[in-house]
Design a protein around this motif. Structure first.
Motif, PDB file in Angstrom:
ATOM      1  N   THR A 205     -15.463   0.331   7.170  1.00  0.00           N
ATOM      2  CA  THR A 205     -15.346  -0.858   6.332  1.00  0.00           C
ATOM      3  C   THR A 205     -16.098  -1.990   7.017  1.00  0.00           C
ATOM      4  O   THR A 205     -15.801  -2.321   8.171  1.00  0.00           O
TER       5      THR A 205
ATOM      6  N   ILE B 172     -17.770  -0.253   1.952  1.00  0.00           N
ATOM      7  CA  ILE B 172     -17.089   0.931   2.468  1.00  0.00           C
ATOM      8  C   ILE B 172     -18.171   1.985   2.603  1.00  0.00           C
ATOM      9  O   ILE B 172     -18.688   2.487   1.599  1.00  0.00           O
TER      10      ILE B 172
ATOM     11  N   GLY C  40      -6.982   2.334  -5.599  1.00  0.00           N
ATOM     12  CA  GLY C  40      -6.384   1.006  -5.400  1.00  0.00           C
ATOM     13  C   GLY C  40      -4.870   1.035  -5.569  1.00  0.00           C
ATOM     14  O   GLY C  40      -4.279   0.124  -6.132  1.00  0.00           O
TER      15      GLY C  40
ATOM     16  N   GLY D  79       5.763   0.157   2.599  1.00  0.00           N
ATOM     17  CA  GLY D  79       4.314  -0.051   2.610  1.00  0.00           C
ATOM     18  C   GLY D  79       3.595   1.076   3.319  1.00  0.00           C
ATOM     19  O   GLY D  79       4.068   2.222   3.344  1.00  0.00           O
ATOM     20  N   ASP D  80       2.453   0.757   3.931  1.00  0.00           N
ATOM     21  CA  ASP D  80       1.651   1.793   4.586  1.00  0.00           C
ATOM     22  C   ASP D  80       2.403   2.471   5.739  1.00  0.00           C
ATOM     23  O   ASP D  80       2.047   3.573   6.136  1.00  0.00           O
TER      24      ASP D  80
ATOM     25  N   CYS E 111       7.316  -2.705   8.212  1.00  0.00           N
ATOM     26  CA  CYS E 111       6.097  -2.691   7.377  1.00  0.00           C
ATOM     27  C   CYS E 111       4.934  -2.980   8.316  1.00  0.00           C
ATOM     28  O   CYS E 111       4.190  -3.944   8.120  1.00  0.00           O
ATOM     29  N   ASP E 112       4.823  -2.137   9.323  1.00  0.00           N
ATOM     30  CA  ASP E 112       3.800  -2.353  10.353  1.00  0.00           C
ATOM     31  C   ASP E 112       2.608  -1.410  10.174  1.00  0.00           C
ATOM     32  O   ASP E 112       1.968  -1.013  11.147  1.00  0.00           O
ATOM     33  N   GLY E 113       2.304  -1.085   8.925  1.00  0.00           N
ATOM     34  CA  GLY E 113       1.043  -0.423   8.619  1.00  0.00           C
ATOM     35  C   GLY E 113       1.019   1.077   8.886  1.00  0.00           C
ATOM     36  O   GLY E 113       1.988   1.674   9.365  1.00  0.00           O
TER      37      GLY E 113
ATOM     38  N   GLN F  66      -7.622  -9.519  -0.620  1.00  0.00           N
ATOM     39  CA  GLN F  66      -6.379  -9.351   0.138  1.00  0.00           C
ATOM     40  C   GLN F  66      -6.101 -10.507   1.105  1.00  0.00           C
ATOM     41  O   GLN F  66      -4.959 -10.966   1.194  1.00  0.00           O
TER      42      GLN F  66
ATOM     43  N   TRP G  93     -11.826   3.866   9.369  1.00  0.00           N
ATOM     44  CA  TRP G  93     -10.538   4.380   8.921  1.00  0.00           C
ATOM     45  C   TRP G  93     -10.741   5.782   8.360  1.00  0.00           C
ATOM     46  O   TRP G  93     -11.849   6.162   8.004  1.00  0.00           O
TER      47      TRP G  93
ATOM     48  N   GLY H 235      -2.580   1.522  -2.988  1.00  0.00           N
ATOM     49  CA  GLY H 235      -1.836   1.290  -1.749  1.00  0.00           C
ATOM     50  C   GLY H 235      -0.938   0.070  -1.784  1.00  0.00           C
ATOM     51  O   GLY H 235       0.264   0.156  -1.505  1.00  0.00           O
ATOM     52  N   LEU H 236      -1.514  -1.055  -2.143  1.00  0.00           N
ATOM     53  CA  LEU H 236      -0.744  -2.293  -2.059  1.00  0.00           C
ATOM     54  C   LEU H 236       0.404  -2.308  -3.068  1.00  0.00           C
ATOM     55  O   LEU H 236       1.535  -2.657  -2.725  1.00  0.00           O
TER      56      LEU H 236
ATOM     57  N   VAL I 273       3.328 -11.815  17.666  1.00  0.00           N
ATOM     58  CA  VAL I 273       4.485 -11.141  18.262  1.00  0.00           C
ATOM     59  C   VAL I 273       4.409  -9.658  17.914  1.00  0.00           C
ATOM     60  O   VAL I 273       4.231  -9.304  16.757  1.00  0.00           O
ATOM     61  N   SER I 274       4.523  -8.792  18.926  1.00  0.00           N
ATOM     62  CA  SER I 274       4.407  -7.348  18.694  1.00  0.00           C
ATOM     63  C   SER I 274       5.752  -6.652  18.800  1.00  0.00           C
ATOM     64  O   SER I 274       6.553  -6.962  19.689  1.00  0.00           O
ATOM     65  N   PHE I 275       5.941  -5.681  17.938  1.00  0.00           N
ATOM     66  CA  PHE I 275       7.120  -4.816  18.026  1.00  0.00           C
ATOM     67  C   PHE I 275       6.955  -3.904  19.243  1.00  0.00           C
ATOM     68  O   PHE I 275       5.886  -3.324  19.449  1.00  0.00           O
TER      69      PHE I 275
ATOM     70  N   PRO J 149      -8.141   4.605  -0.361  1.00  0.00           N
ATOM     71  CA  PRO J 149      -8.117   3.479  -1.300  1.00  0.00           C
ATOM     72  C   PRO J 149      -8.715   3.819  -2.665  1.00  0.00           C
ATOM     73  O   PRO J 149      -8.743   2.966  -3.546  1.00  0.00           O
TER      74      PRO J 149
HETATM   75  C1  LIG Z   1     -10.970  -0.202   2.676  1.00  0.00           C
HETATM   76  C2  LIG Z   1      -9.650  -0.333   2.006  1.00  0.00           C
HETATM   77  C3  LIG Z   1      -9.604  -0.764   0.677  1.00  0.00           C
HETATM   78  C4  LIG Z   1      -8.377  -0.881   0.050  1.00  0.00           C
HETATM   79  N1  LIG Z   1      -8.340  -1.289  -1.263  1.00  0.00           N
HETATM   80  C5  LIG Z   1      -7.159  -1.390  -1.890  1.00  0.00           C
HETATM   81  C6  LIG Z   1      -7.094  -1.806  -3.251  1.00  0.00           C
HETATM   82  O1  LIG Z   1      -8.100  -2.068  -3.904  1.00  0.00           O
HETATM   83  N2  LIG Z   1      -5.864  -1.906  -3.827  1.00  0.00           N
HETATM   84  C7  LIG Z   1      -4.718  -1.606  -3.146  1.00  0.00           C
HETATM   85  O2  LIG Z   1      -3.631  -1.699  -3.714  1.00  0.00           O
HETATM   86  N3  LIG Z   1      -4.757  -1.220  -1.854  1.00  0.00           N
HETATM   87  C8  LIG Z   1      -5.938  -1.102  -1.214  1.00  0.00           C
HETATM   88  N4  LIG Z   1      -5.977  -0.701   0.083  1.00  0.00           N
HETATM   89  C9  LIG Z   1      -4.716  -0.404   0.768  1.00  0.00           C
HETATM   90  C10 LIG Z   1      -4.005  -1.680   1.196  1.00  0.00           C
HETATM   91  O3  LIG Z   1      -4.869  -2.456   1.990  1.00  0.00           O
HETATM   92  C11 LIG Z   1      -2.747  -1.279   1.972  1.00  0.00           C
HETATM   93  O4  LIG Z   1      -1.977  -0.398   1.198  1.00  0.00           O
HETATM   94  C12 LIG Z   1      -1.898  -2.517   2.297  1.00  0.00           C
HETATM   95  O5  LIG Z   1      -2.608  -3.423   3.091  1.00  0.00           O
HETATM   96  C13 LIG Z   1      -0.643  -2.081   3.045  1.00  0.00           C
HETATM   97  O6  LIG Z   1       0.111  -3.219   3.356  1.00  0.00           O
HETATM   98  P1  LIG Z   1       1.167  -3.163   4.523  1.00  0.00           P
HETATM   99  O7  LIG Z   1       1.707  -4.551   4.642  1.00  0.00           O
HETATM  100  O8  LIG Z   1       2.117  -2.047   4.309  1.00  0.00           O
HETATM  101  O9  LIG Z   1       0.342  -2.767   5.831  1.00  0.00           O
HETATM  102  P2  LIG Z   1      -0.837  -3.580   6.546  1.00  0.00           P
HETATM  103  O10 LIG Z   1      -1.616  -4.378   5.566  1.00  0.00           O
HETATM  104  O11 LIG Z   1      -1.557  -2.569   7.377  1.00  0.00           O
HETATM  105  O12 LIG Z   1      -0.076  -4.607   7.485  1.00  0.00           O
HETATM  106  C14 LIG Z   1       0.623  -4.171   8.633  1.00  0.00           C
HETATM  107  C15 LIG Z   1       0.860  -5.370   9.514  1.00  0.00           C
HETATM  108  O13 LIG Z   1       1.668  -4.974  10.612  1.00  0.00           O
HETATM  109  C16 LIG Z   1       1.101  -5.522  11.802  1.00  0.00           C
HETATM  110  N5  LIG Z   1       1.475  -4.658  12.937  1.00  0.00           N
HETATM  111  C17 LIG Z   1       1.050  -3.410  13.226  1.00  0.00           C
HETATM  112  N6  LIG Z   1       1.621  -2.971  14.358  1.00  0.00           N
HETATM  113  C18 LIG Z   1       2.436  -3.953  14.800  1.00  0.00           C
HETATM  114  C19 LIG Z   1       3.301  -4.101  15.921  1.00  0.00           C
HETATM  115  N7  LIG Z   1       3.488  -3.131  16.821  1.00  0.00           N
HETATM  116  N8  LIG Z   1       3.969  -5.269  16.054  1.00  0.00           N
HETATM  117  C20 LIG Z   1       3.838  -6.263  15.150  1.00  0.00           C
HETATM  118  N9  LIG Z   1       3.035  -6.173  14.064  1.00  0.00           N
HETATM  119  C21 LIG Z   1       2.343  -5.039  13.888  1.00  0.00           C
HETATM  120  C22 LIG Z   1      -0.402  -5.545  11.549  1.00  0.00           C
HETATM  121  O14 LIG Z   1      -1.020  -6.489  12.402  1.00  0.00           O
HETATM  122  C23 LIG Z   1      -0.445  -5.961  10.080  1.00  0.00           C
HETATM  123  O15 LIG Z   1      -0.412  -7.354   9.946  1.00  0.00           O
HETATM  124  C24 LIG Z   1      -7.191  -0.571   0.743  1.00  0.00           C
HETATM  125  C25 LIG Z   1      -7.242  -0.150   2.084  1.00  0.00           C
HETATM  126  C26 LIG Z   1      -8.466  -0.017   2.702  1.00  0.00           C
HETATM  127  C27 LIG Z   1      -8.503   0.457   4.140  1.00  0.00           C
END
Ligand SMILES: Cc1cc2nc3c(=O)[nH]c(=O)nc-3n(C[C@H](O)[C@H](O)[C@H](O)COP(=O)(O)OP(=O)(O)OC[C@H]3O[C@@H](n4cnc5c(N)ncnc54)[C@H](O)[C@@H]3O)c2cc1C
Length: 470
Positions: free
Chosen positions: A100, A142, A212, A201-202, A74-76, A15, A182, A214-215, A38-40, A209
């Motif tokens: 992890t 993990i 696999g 996204g998340d 898309c802040d996770g 990743q 997590w 999520g992404l 930069v934070s939201f 996970p």
């Molecule tokens: C252990 C593990 C293994 C995984 N393996 C897989 C796999 O094999 N295949 C797969 O498809 N998925 C896998 N996943 C899931 C995958 O990692 C997530 O689905 C993916 O990273 C989600 O992407 P995202 O951009 O939505 O969120 P994130 O990757 O969480 O990114 C969110 C971003 O927002 C930022 N952010 C958060 N809050 C703020 C704020 N207030 N202001 C500004 N920025 C902020 C964070 O810093 C981060 O950069 C796994 C997850 C885990 C935990």
């Protein structure tokens, strides 16, 4: 891939490497402004006119506002945007806590010729799995630990080192690069849109996970949403088109989240069947006793077979059909569908006319690394039907010449379907009976044409989809 290396691993992009690749591509795009650190902080909406977002530079504490027509959050998984908007989630709150641990050991001498990417650890001192992104020095453990015995707050570098050493089974040098707890939970936001703010996204869905999924679920979200927003901003579609984002993508997340939890339960159930638990000595004894017990063998075999959906789940990655609310009967059984809402099935094609108006934007695929392929096989596998679909255009495959605003490829004039599955693809798509397919910019089918359909019929379907009056 190195052809001379006999110990090949399946394709896998860590990743961090993938995120770096995306950053590099975006940095070259003059339309994109990347701001780090930069934070939201908060947002408010000016009706459907604009979103005013307050953000803060973390190093200086300086706050400023960004005014935009739309905001995609898309802040996770712990999305502050989602919680700030008060959007609740469906799903289970908590299932199990995992740790992890990112480390950099050279695992090649340990695994020998068993060069898999995923290594399950059936040992109570480090129960869980290692994802070996690069066996020579970049892996993640993990760890499925018991939070009642080792609370999250008690974890430190030393405990991580002990856990990784137990998982590897040998005392070899490595650094713990980071560790993060997590929760194995399943959450899908109740709605993905509030006014002009969208969750993706998340931030919209998070699940274990195990699978696999999520992404790809997140990438699918923005693949679905981006062209719709572009069309609305360009004045080519009505605002109503944006409502279809929630309708289409939430169902995919619900299915993927249910499967991910099922996978998690099935793998931990298998470990239980094997007799892993409690202290190391008893666990090892149980494990070998279980493996040698003929009565348990059937249960273990079934438990292993139940992992198929966990690791082979193409039906979930590309088999979903927008508008279809049924749960796929088996995640491994991908059946290409040519129904409206399905992702255009892949087939290899040969381009017959290389004019700029019909040339795909993508470079030819290079499969020359596959030893089994002859020079002819490699030549046949350069372009896919999917390559014909530009990310910002509707595409018509078939027998009609031109429809305003649509990129058309005529079978037999612009392309032909080649390779072993060609006849089946042509028959199932209806293209062999002078039919056709109208495909959206996100590669999903919008209309299935038969020989009687005209360009006017395509225009009517497009107008309805885009909410345009005619
Ligand atoms: C252990 C593990 C293994 C995984 N393996 C897989 C796999 O094999 N295949 C797969 O498809 N998925 C896998 N996943 C899931 C995958 O990692 C997530 O689905 C993916 O990273 C989600 O992407 P995202 O951009 O939505 O969120 P994130 O990757 O969480 O990114 C969110 C971003 O927002 C930022 N952010 C958060 N809050 C703020 C704020 N207030 N202001 C500004 N920025 C902020 C964070 O810093 C981060 O950069 C796994 C997850 C885990 C935990």
């Amino acid at each position: 891939m190195d052809k001379t290396d006999p110990l090949k691993m399946i394709h896998n992009i860590p990743q961090p490497a993938f995120e770096q690749y995306l950053t590099d591509v975006l940095a070259k795009d003059s339309n994109v402004d990347i701001r780090r650190g930069v934070s939201f902080i908060s947002l408010r909406q000016d009706g459907f006119q604009a979103v005013i977002t307050t953000v803060e530079e973390r190093t200086t504490g300086h706050q400023f506002q960004i005014r935009s027509k739309y905001l995609i959050a898309c802040d996770g998984a712990r999305s502050k945007v989602r919680t700030g908007l008060g959007i609740g989630s469906d799903g289970e709150d908590s299932y199990e806590t995992m740790m992890t641990i990112h480390f950099n050991a050279n695992l090649r001498p340990i695994v020998g010729n068993r060069v898999g990417m995923l290594h399950w650890i059936a040992d109570p001192l480090a129960s869980g799995f290692i994802i070996a992104y690069d066996l020579s020095g970049n892996s993640v453990l993990i760890s499925n630990f018991d939070a009642t015995k080792q609370p999250v707050e008690s974890w430190n570098q030393e405990l991580c080192r002990q856990t990784v050493t137990s998982a590897i089974g040998k005392d070899i040098p490595f650094d713990v690069l980071s560790y993060r707890p997590w929760v194995l939970s399943r959450k899908v936001a109740r709605f993905y849109r509030q006014g002009n703010v969208f969750l993706a996204g998340d931030a919209a869905h998070s699940f274990p996970p195990t699978g696999g999924l999520g992404l790809n679920s997140g990438l699918g979200d923005v693949h679905n949403l981006a062209y719709k927003i572009a069309l609305v901003l360009q004045g080519k579609a009505s605002e109503r088109l944006l409502d279809s984002y929630d309708e289409e993508r939430r169902q995919v997340a619900i299915v993927n989240s249910i499967q991910s939890v099922k996978n998690g339960k099935q793998i931990f159930g298998l470990l239980k069947t094997l007799g892993i638990g409690e202290d190391a000595v008893r666990a090892r004894r149980n494990l070998y006793a279980s493996l040698g017990d003929p009565d348990k063998k059937r249960e273990i075999d079934e438990g292993i077979e139940a992992q198929r959906e966990h690791f082979d789940n193409l039906a979930l990655h590309i088999g979903y059909v927008y508008g279809d609310k049924s749960i796929p009967p088996h995640a491994s059984k991908y059946v290409p569908s040519f129904a409206v809402g399905a992702r255009l099935p892949h087939a290899w094609i040969r381009l017959l006319r290389q004019q700029s108006s019909t040339k795909p934007n993508l470079a030819p695929v290079d499969v020359s690394y596959v030893d089994e392929f002859s020079a002819d096989d490699i030549q046949l596998r350069q372009h896919s039907t999917l390559d014909l679909c530009d990310i910002d255009k509707f595409t018509l495959l078939g027998n009609l010449d031109s429809v305003p605003g649509v990129k058309s490829y005529r079978l037999g004039r612009d392309f032909e379907v080649v390779g072993p599955g060609a006849d089946g693809w042509l028959a199932s798509s209806g293209l062999d009976k002078a039919g056709g397919l109208l495909v959206r910019p996100d590669q999903h089918i919008l209309m299935v044409l038969d020989a009687t359909n005209t360009a006017k019929d395509v225009e009517i379907v497009l107008d309805k989809y885009l909410g345009r009056s005619h």
